[in-house]
Design a protein around this motif. Structure first.
Motif, short mmCIF file in Angstrom:
data_model
loop_
_atom_site.label_atom_id
_atom_site.label_comp_id
_atom_site.label_asym_id
_atom_site.label_seq_id
_atom_site.Cartn_x
_atom_site.Cartn_y
_atom_site.Cartn_z
N THR A 1 1.06 4.37 -2.54
CA THR A 1 0.79 5.58 -2.58
C THR A 1 1.91 6.32 -2.77
O THR A 1 1.83 7.54 -3.45
CB THR A 1 0.58 5.68 -0.72
N ASN A 2 3.45 5.96 -2.59
CA ASN A 2 4.41 6.64 -2.88
C ASN A 2 4.35 6.84 -4.58
O ASN A 2 5.08 8.11 -4.93
CB ASN A 2 5.72 6.10 -2.56
N GLU B 30 1.03 -1.28 0.04
CA GLU B 30 0.06 -0.08 0.02
C GLU B 30 0.97 1.25 -0.01
O GLU B 30 0.47 2.09 -0.72
CB GLU B 30 -0.94 -0.09 1.19
#
Length: 84
Positions: free
Chosen positions: A24-25, A20
């Motif tokens: 997101t990064n 996750e």
């Protein structure tokens, strides 16, 4: 549950969280690249606008009278009166 099963569950959750965070990064990196591109575009437009203004200022006669502080204040106060 045994300690080994608890550990396996924790490792699995940790791996999910890691994936996750990687997603997101990646999204944040894309957003950053977009914002940097927009910033660079705006800087370029600002530089071009400044150059156009400098060209216009250079075309003004050098003996042109600039408004006095009193005239500027009077102009500003007259425009303030017309505001709602």
């Amino acid at each position: 549950m045994s300690k080994l099963e608890d550990l396996a569950d924790r490792v699995e959750r940790l791996l999910l969280r890691h994936h996750e965070l990687q997603r997101t990064n990646a999204l944040l990196e894309q957003q950053l690249a977009t914002v940097i591109g927009e910033r660079d575009n705006l800087r370029s437009r600002l530089t071009a606008a400044r150059a156009r203004i400098d060209t216009l200022l250079d075309r003004l006669p050098t003996d042109a009278v600039t408004p006095s502080a009193e005239a500027t204040a009077a102009l500003l106060s007259s425009t303030d009166k017309t505001a709602p």
